[in-house]
Scaffold this active site. Structure first.
Site, PDB file in Angstrom:
ATOM      1  N   GLU A 439      10.255   4.827 -12.999  1.00  0.00           N
ATOM      2  CA  GLU A 439      10.121   5.469 -14.313  1.00  0.00           C
ATOM      3  C   GLU A 439      11.150   4.973 -15.334  1.00  0.00           C
ATOM      4  O   GLU A 439      11.677   5.738 -16.118  1.00  0.00           O
ATOM      5  CB  GLU A 439      10.244   6.998 -14.177  1.00  0.00           C
ATOM      6  CG  GLU A 439       9.547   7.612 -12.987  1.00  0.00           C
ATOM      7  CD  GLU A 439       8.096   7.208 -12.853  1.00  0.00           C
ATOM      8  OE1 GLU A 439       7.468   6.886 -13.873  1.00  0.00           O
ATOM      9  OE2 GLU A 439       7.588   7.197 -11.723  1.00  0.00           O
ATOM     10  N   GLY A 440      11.416   3.675 -15.306  1.00  0.00           N
ATOM     11  CA  GLY A 440      12.466   3.114 -16.153  1.00  0.00           C
ATOM     12  C   GLY A 440      13.755   3.061 -15.361  1.00  0.00           C
ATOM     13  O   GLY A 440      14.238   4.087 -14.868  1.00  0.00           O
TER      14      GLY A 440
END
Length: 592
Positions: A439-440
């Site tokens: 997620e990043g």
């Protein structure tokens, strides 16, 4: 040893620190009282320890397989466990009753997913991602889309994925090449490939709802031209059942460091039929609803893995006899348990302080998402939304970094026995390493916190957060018992306020200032959040000092350890941030 739910600690956080039942009553859900929540937690613990924890090591050893092109089999036992999961209603725990769910708040659901993740991260990632797609469609879908897809996700009959990353486009989504061509019937033809898709293909559910970012023909360049689509594996028929096979195929599954039981896939879309989710060219904003939900969720799962490793290390330290502790002999054995050695205590208490502090911080963040959604006062909802935006990258990055560090400490407690497979800690380390990339990456989270949140508004949101921590310190500081926590908390808040002002000024003329400071700044703010959280937990514990429940004495002792042994790390972080960007950017590339 088999993972066990840290039930009493979760109860302490939910009921005594965060007062979740009172919050739910204020938000119109008085039926979700402490007793009801405890029943859910106890059942989650039983499911975790009896059903999915025994599948963790075998699932890691077996992994996922592709017996024929495009067909993925999960490890033995995963499907049976998933069927029991759906039969008992776990898939709909935090889904709306309107769509067949049970309506529990995110703060309770996240506590449950910590437990599931600690027991078996690879397995828990399947329903965890599916619920994130539920959150996305609930926020962005049309009434028809909600009616079609949300009951299927809430029941667990169908699963969901998030399809962003491409071979040439990771963090820079503006480079993506997946295309969407409008069709006469209002659908779109989707063509392209996505990689690293968690649960992209599996044998657990009858259908998979892929949420796909793609670019419509003639869309604006960059991220402003990205749209979001629902692309199911099987196209729903007139009755809403899984119908004809769509042009969606799993090209391969990744062979990776950990979470072998979760199928991380390359998914190929070849003229697949999809439907726009939300407005055209607003797909990135729509997908961020899901990503931000997942950032807090994977932070919770990281805490669960850290807890699982700690449980193993603590049990081993109590049993392992090596050497003599200082002072008189503690037993008639030829050696003493290693838990008596100061350095082993250091490692165990570091894990304990970080686990319990991060758990309380992450559950508070999940509670903020509930307040943002449920609170009757619009002003309170807006205020909470800003605080939630500030804390989301912090919780994701801090929890995953601490989990890697904590699991390494657990391995160190075991010594050489921690490095071999049979004790389970090495699997936890391999599994948890992905969370810092999910997620990043954590570097992206740090830049989000400092660049997009702090510098973008010249420290206004951060100032409000510092005001909250400072106000707590000022309120409890005059009480003698709380002084050892209130004074360093207030001093750190003041230091960060000054440092933030310096960064705002420096970044105005140094284009590398934010990038150089982002990671240590996130850890520094993380220490503030943990210090505030531990001070709040100590205050609750002091109010119950006369109780025979050992958790209160444990909280005070662990808070004292955190403030005396871990919080001093902030001095080094401040020095690193003030060093600026020159040492990073001046060396020529050839010298790296």
């Amino acid at each position: 040893m088999t993972y066990q739910i840290p039930l009493r600690d979760i109860q302490f956080v939910l009921h005594e620190l965060l007062q979740v039942p009172a919050m739910l009553e204020d938000c119109g859900q008085p039926e979700l009282d402490a007793g009801t929540i405890d029943q859910v937690l106890a059942a989650a613990g039983q499911f975790a320890s009896e059903v999915i924890a025994p599948l963790n090591a075998p699932g890691d050893a077996h992994g996922c397989s592709m017996p024929s092109p495009g067909v993925v089999q999960t490890p033995p036992g995963f499907k049976k466990a998933y069927d029991e999961f759906t039969k008992n209603g776990w898939a709909g725990l935090a889904c709306s009753p309107e769509f067949g769910g049970q309506g529990f708040p995110s703060v309770v659901a996240n506590a449950v997913y910590e437990v599931f993740g600690g027991a078996n991260m690879a397995w828990a990632s399947y329903p965890g991602m599916s619920h994130a797609t539920y959150v996305n469609v609930s926020a962005n879908g049309s009434e028809e889309q909600k009616a079609l897809y949300l009951p299927k996700i809430a029941s667990g009959e169908w699963a969901g994925t998030m399809c962003l990353t491409e071979p040439n486009a990771g963090t820079d989504l503006g480079l993506m090449r997946t295309r969407a061509v409008a069709q006469p019937d209002g659908s779109y033809s989707i063509t392209g490939s996505k990689i690293f898709i968690s649960g992209g293909e599996q044998d657990l559910t009858g259908n998979i709802m892929h949420l796909v970012l793609a670019r419509i023909t003639d869309a604006p360049p960059g991220v402003k031209g990205i749209s979001l689509f629902i692309v199911p594996k099987f196209i729903p028929d007139a009755n809403g059942a899984a119908g004809a096979r769509n042009g969606v195929v799993c090209g391969s599954i990744e062979h990776k460091l950990g979470i072998h039981g979760n199928s991380t896939c390359t998914i190929n879309f070849d003229g697949a039929t999809g439907w726009l989710l939300g407005a055209p060219n607003k797909g990135l904003a729509g997908m961020f609803v899901q990503m931000n939900h997942m950032r807090v969720l994977v932070g919770m799962i990281a805490i669960g893995l850290m807890e699982a490793a700690y449980q193993k290390a603590l049990a081993y330290a109590k049993d392992r006899l090596q050497g003599r502790t200082s002072g008189a002999r503690s037993s008639s054995e030829v050696a003493d348990p290693i838990i008596g050695h100061a350095d082993v205590r250091r490692m165990l208490l570091t894990q304990k302080a970080n686990i319990e502090g991060a758990r309380a911080l992450a559950l508070w963040t999940a509670q903020l998402s509930d307040l943002q959604r449920l609170h009757p006062d619009p002003a309170r909802r807006n205020e909470t939304a800003e605080l939630l935006g500030l804390l989301t990258p912090l919780v994701k990055a801090l929890s995953s970094d601490l989990a890697v560090e904590g699991t390494l400490l657990a391995m160190q407690v075991f010594g050489g026995h921690g490095y071999i497979r049979e004790n389970g800690v090495e699997q936890h380390l391999r599994d948890v390493r992905i969370v810092g990339l999910y997620e990043g990456t954590n570097g992206v989270q740090a830049m989000d916190l400092l660049g997009r949140k702090v510098l973008a508004d010249r420290g206004r949101q951060m100032g409000a957060f510092l005001d909250m921590a400072g106000a707590f310190a000022e309120t409890c500081g005059p009480r003698e018992a709380m002084r050892e926590f209130a004074e360093p908390l207030a001093a750190l808040a003041a230091d960060i306020r000054q440092l933030t002002s310096e960064l705002v000024a420096t970044s105005a003329h140094d284009p590398h200032a934010a990038g150089a400071a982002a990671a240590p700044y996130l850890r520094l703010v993380g220490h503030l959040a943990l210090a505030w959280t531990w001070a709040r937990m100590a205050e609750v514990a002091f109010r119950n000092a006369g109780s025979t429940d050992p958790i209160y004495a444990s909280k005070i002792a662990t808070a004292r350890f955190y403030f005396q042994r871990l919080l001093p790390q902030t001095a080094a972080l401040c020095g690193e941030i003030r060093a600026g960007s020159s040492a990073l950017m001046e060396p020529a590339v050839e010298l790296l």
